[in-house]
Design a protein around this motif. Structure first.
Motif, mmCIF file in Angstrom:
data_model
loop_
_atom_site.group_PDB
_atom_site.id
_atom_site.type_symbol
_atom_site.label_atom_id
_atom_site.label_comp_id
_atom_site.label_asym_id
_atom_site.label_seq_id
_atom_site.Cartn_x
_atom_site.Cartn_y
_atom_site.Cartn_z
ATOM 1 N N VAL A 170 1.530 41.223 53.139
ATOM 2 C CA VAL A 170 1.568 42.602 52.661
ATOM 3 C C VAL A 170 2.268 42.630 51.313
ATOM 4 O O VAL A 170 3.021 41.721 50.965
ATOM 5 C CB VAL A 170 2.324 43.511 53.672
ATOM 6 N N THR A 171 1.985 43.661 50.526
ATOM 7 C CA THR A 171 2.667 43.898 49.258
ATOM 8 C C THR A 171 3.343 45.267 49.323
ATOM 9 O O THR A 171 2.699 46.253 49.681
ATOM 10 C CB THR A 171 1.691 43.850 48.070
ATOM 11 N N ARG A 172 4.603 45.311 48.992
ATOM 12 C CA ARG A 172 5.359 46.560 49.024
ATOM 13 C C ARG A 172 5.838 46.908 47.618
ATOM 14 O O ARG A 172 6.143 46.015 46.816
ATOM 15 C CB ARG A 172 6.571 46.443 49.953
ATOM 16 N N GLY A 173 5.946 48.206 47.360
ATOM 17 C CA GLY A 173 6.441 48.688 46.073
ATOM 18 C C GLY A 173 7.440 49.811 46.259
ATOM 19 O O GLY A 173 7.757 50.212 47.384
ATOM 20 N N ASP A 174 7.931 50.363 45.129
ATOM 21 C CA ASP A 174 8.950 51.400 45.202
ATOM 22 C C ASP A 174 8.454 52.666 45.891
ATOM 23 O O ASP A 174 9.226 53.345 46.574
ATOM 24 C CB ASP A 174 9.446 51.743 43.788
ATOM 25 N N THR A 175 7.169 52.989 45.724
ATOM 26 C CA THR A 175 6.643 54.189 46.384
ATOM 27 C C THR A 175 6.678 54.026 47.889
ATOM 28 O O THR A 175 7.061 54.946 48.627
ATOM 29 C CB THR A 175 5.200 54.473 45.921
ATOM 30 N N TRP A 176 6.287 52.851 48.366
ATOM 31 C CA TRP A 176 6.352 52.603 49.809
ATOM 32 C C TRP A 176 7.799 52.613 50.296
ATOM 33 O O TRP A 176 8.093 53.127 51.376
ATOM 34 C CB TRP A 176 5.716 51.250 50.138
ATOM 35 N N ARG A 177 8.719 52.049 49.520
ATOM 36 C CA ARG A 177 10.127 52.021 49.920
ATOM 37 C C ARG A 177 10.684 53.438 50.030
ATOM 38 O O ARG A 177 11.478 53.731 50.933
ATOM 39 C CB ARG A 177 10.931 51.192 48.924
ATOM 40 N N THR A 178 10.277 54.320 49.108
ATOM 41 C CA THR A 178 10.698 55.719 49.191
ATOM 42 C C THR A 178 10.136 56.368 50.446
ATOM 43 O O THR A 178 10.848 57.079 51.178
ATOM 44 C CB THR A 178 10.237 56.488 47.942
ATOM 45 N N TRP A 179 8.856 56.130 50.700
ATOM 46 C CA TRP A 179 8.231 56.682 51.904
ATOM 47 C C TRP A 179 8.915 56.156 53.158
ATOM 48 O O TRP A 179 9.150 56.907 54.111
ATOM 49 C CB TRP A 179 6.748 56.308 51.920
ATOM 50 N N ASP A 180 9.255 54.876 53.166
ATOM 51 C CA ASP A 180 9.871 54.272 54.340
ATOM 52 C C ASP A 180 11.253 54.860 54.609
ATOM 53 O O ASP A 180 11.657 54.996 55.771
ATOM 54 C CB ASP A 180 9.976 52.759 54.138
ATOM 55 N N PHE A 181 11.988 55.209 53.562
ATOM 56 C CA PHE A 181 13.307 55.841 53.742
ATOM 57 C C PHE A 181 13.161 57.198 54.426
ATOM 58 O O PHE A 181 13.897 57.511 55.369
ATOM 59 C CB PHE A 181 13.995 55.994 52.387
ATOM 60 N N PHE A 182 12.206 57.999 53.968
ATOM 61 C CA PHE A 182 12.011 59.309 54.590
ATOM 62 C C PHE A 182 11.388 59.182 55.978
ATOM 63 O O PHE A 182 11.622 60.025 56.847
ATOM 64 C CB PHE A 182 11.148 60.197 53.682
ATOM 65 N N TRP A 183 10.607 58.120 56.189
ATOM 66 C CA TRP A 183 10.087 57.856 57.538
ATOM 67 C C TRP A 183 11.235 57.567 58.501
ATOM 68 O O TRP A 183 11.223 57.998 59.649
ATOM 69 C CB TRP A 183 9.117 56.687 57.484
ATOM 70 N N MET A 184 12.239 56.833 58.037
ATOM 71 C CA MET A 184 13.416 56.559 58.851
ATOM 72 C C MET A 184 14.124 57.856 59.226
ATOM 73 O O MET A 184 14.523 58.047 60.385
ATOM 74 C CB MET A 184 14.376 55.654 58.078
ATOM 75 N N LEU A 185 14.281 58.769 58.278
ATOM 76 C CA LEU A 185 14.919 60.053 58.570
ATOM 77 C C LEU A 185 14.080 60.876 59.531
ATOM 78 O O LEU A 185 14.614 61.613 60.369
ATOM 79 C CB LEU A 185 15.144 60.839 57.273
ATOM 80 N N HIS A 186 12.770 60.755 59.409
ATOM 81 C CA HIS A 186 11.875 61.597 60.202
ATOM 82 C C HIS A 186 11.843 61.174 61.663
ATOM 83 O O HIS A 186 11.901 62.020 62.566
ATOM 84 C CB HIS A 186 10.464 61.548 59.618
ATOM 85 N N ASN A 187 11.747 59.866 61.913
ATOM 86 C CA ASN A 187 11.680 59.417 63.310
ATOM 87 C C ASN A 187 13.037 59.007 63.872
ATOM 88 O O ASN A 187 13.126 58.591 65.028
ATOM 89 C CB ASN A 187 10.679 58.267 63.477
ATOM 90 N N MET A 188 14.095 59.117 63.044
ATOM 91 C CA MET A 188 15.478 58.883 63.479
ATOM 92 C C MET A 188 15.704 57.462 63.992
ATOM 93 O O MET A 188 16.637 57.222 64.747
ATOM 94 C CB MET A 188 15.884 59.907 64.552
ATOM 95 N N ASP A 189 14.867 56.527 63.584
ATOM 96 C CA ASP A 189 15.065 55.121 63.947
ATOM 97 C C ASP A 189 15.767 54.456 62.772
ATOM 98 O O ASP A 189 15.130 53.912 61.874
ATOM 99 C CB ASP A 189 13.726 54.449 64.244
ATOM 100 N N TYR A 190 17.095 54.476 62.781
ATOM 101 C CA TYR A 190 17.869 54.026 61.638
ATOM 102 C C TYR A 190 18.061 52.514 61.604
ATOM 103 O O TYR A 190 18.677 52.000 60.663
ATOM 104 C CB TYR A 190 19.236 54.715 61.637
ATOM 105 N N VAL A 191 17.571 51.790 62.606
ATOM 106 C CA VAL A 191 17.732 50.341 62.667
ATOM 107 C C VAL A 191 16.426 49.624 62.334
ATOM 108 O O VAL A 191 16.340 48.855 61.372
ATOM 109 C CB VAL A 191 18.242 49.900 64.053
ATOM 110 N N ASN A 192 15.388 49.885 63.125
ATOM 111 C CA ASN A 192 14.117 49.175 62.955
ATOM 112 C C ASN A 192 13.077 49.952 62.172
ATOM 113 O O ASN A 192 12.115 49.373 61.666
ATOM 114 C CB ASN A 192 13.543 48.807 64.330
ATOM 115 N N ARG A 193 13.210 51.265 62.111
ATOM 116 C CA ARG A 193 12.277 52.142 61.386
ATOM 117 C C ARG A 193 10.837 51.994 61.875
ATOM 118 O O ARG A 193 9.893 52.079 61.087
ATOM 119 C CB ARG A 193 12.326 51.851 59.878
#
Length: 243
Positions: A170-193
């Motif tokens: 897979v290839t990841r970029g800053d846009t995905w990293r931003t999305w992944d941070f808000f995904w962590m907040l949304h599903n409240m999985d602060y460890v594994n996301r």
């Protein structure tokens, strides 16, 4: 020992503080959901990056796979292109391994080969290469050791290459990293996301259910007869009107 009296006042106090805590989480849910919806879906996908184009496999002057395997039994065998060279991907009881289809020799995915795989078909300059013993959060959907190849581009892209099979994962970029941070907040999985049915969010869901139930209870207990007086007064006024 003083007994706790379950009165509307007690429920109102608990309801108030629980509502405050859950209200903050509701704000996070709304904020994270909005941000995930506003981000570009193509950039978030993490698939449009270096090392993604498929290359044709040359089948000329290849070693017979039965000779390369030495007659050992295998579970799977595939001919692949690996950074411009044909290879056999062999799967046996010991796991997957790579064999150079032109020479028949065992092929190891080292730093140089991982860089060649990540940059094959791309002109993006490489910023750094590192070996990960296990996947990080960005490559959490995969397993085994892997190489991380960082690129010097606008997205600060990182290509992840399997250290066992040489496959681009897979290839990841800053846009995905931003999305992944808000995904962590949304599903409240602060460890594994990765999970949305972990104990914390289940507990919060039951708290929301309790908040709704006590809210209905306090709503009905807050009414008094005087609140409905306007209805009876309106009925009496209609009855007094002359025909």
């Amino acid at each position: 020992m003083k007994r706790i009296r379950f009165s509307p006042l007690l429920f109102r106090r608990i309801h108030k503080w629980v509502g405050l805590l859950l209200g903050l989480q509701f704000i996070l849910w709304a904020l994270s959901g909005s941000m995930m919806a506003l981000l570009d879906a193509d950039a978030v996908g993490g698939h449009d990056g270096p090392a993604m184009p498929a290359m044709p496999v040359s089948t000329t002057d290849l070693v017979d796979p039965t000779i390369a395997l030495g007659g050992r039994p295998v579970v799977g065998l595939a001919l692949r292109d690996l950074a411009g060279r044909p290879v056999y991907e062999v799967v046996d009881r010991a796991g997957p391994r790579l064999i150079d289809a032109a020479t028949g020799r065992r092929l190891a995915v080292d730093r140089q080969l991982a860089t060649a795989i990540a940059t094959h078909g791309s002109t993006m300059p490489v910023a750094g290469v590192s070996l990960l013993a296990r996947p990080n959060l960005e490559a959490r959907e995969h397993a085994g050791p892997l190489w991380r190849v960082d690129f010097r581009d606008a997205e600060h892209s990182s290509a992840y290459i399997s250290a066992t099979t040489g496959r681009h994962l897979v290839t990841r970029g800053d846009t995905w990293r931003t999305w992944d941070f808000f995904w962590m907040l949304h599903n409240m999985d602060y460890v594994n996301r990765s999970s949305f049915n972990h104990p914390l969010i289940i507990f919060v869901a039951f708290c929301v259910l309790w908040l709704s139930g006590t809210g209905f209870y306090l709503l009905f207990t807050s009414f008094r007869k005087a609140d409905f007086r306007w209805i009876t007064n309106r009925s009496k006024s209609r009855m007094k009107r002359p025909a």
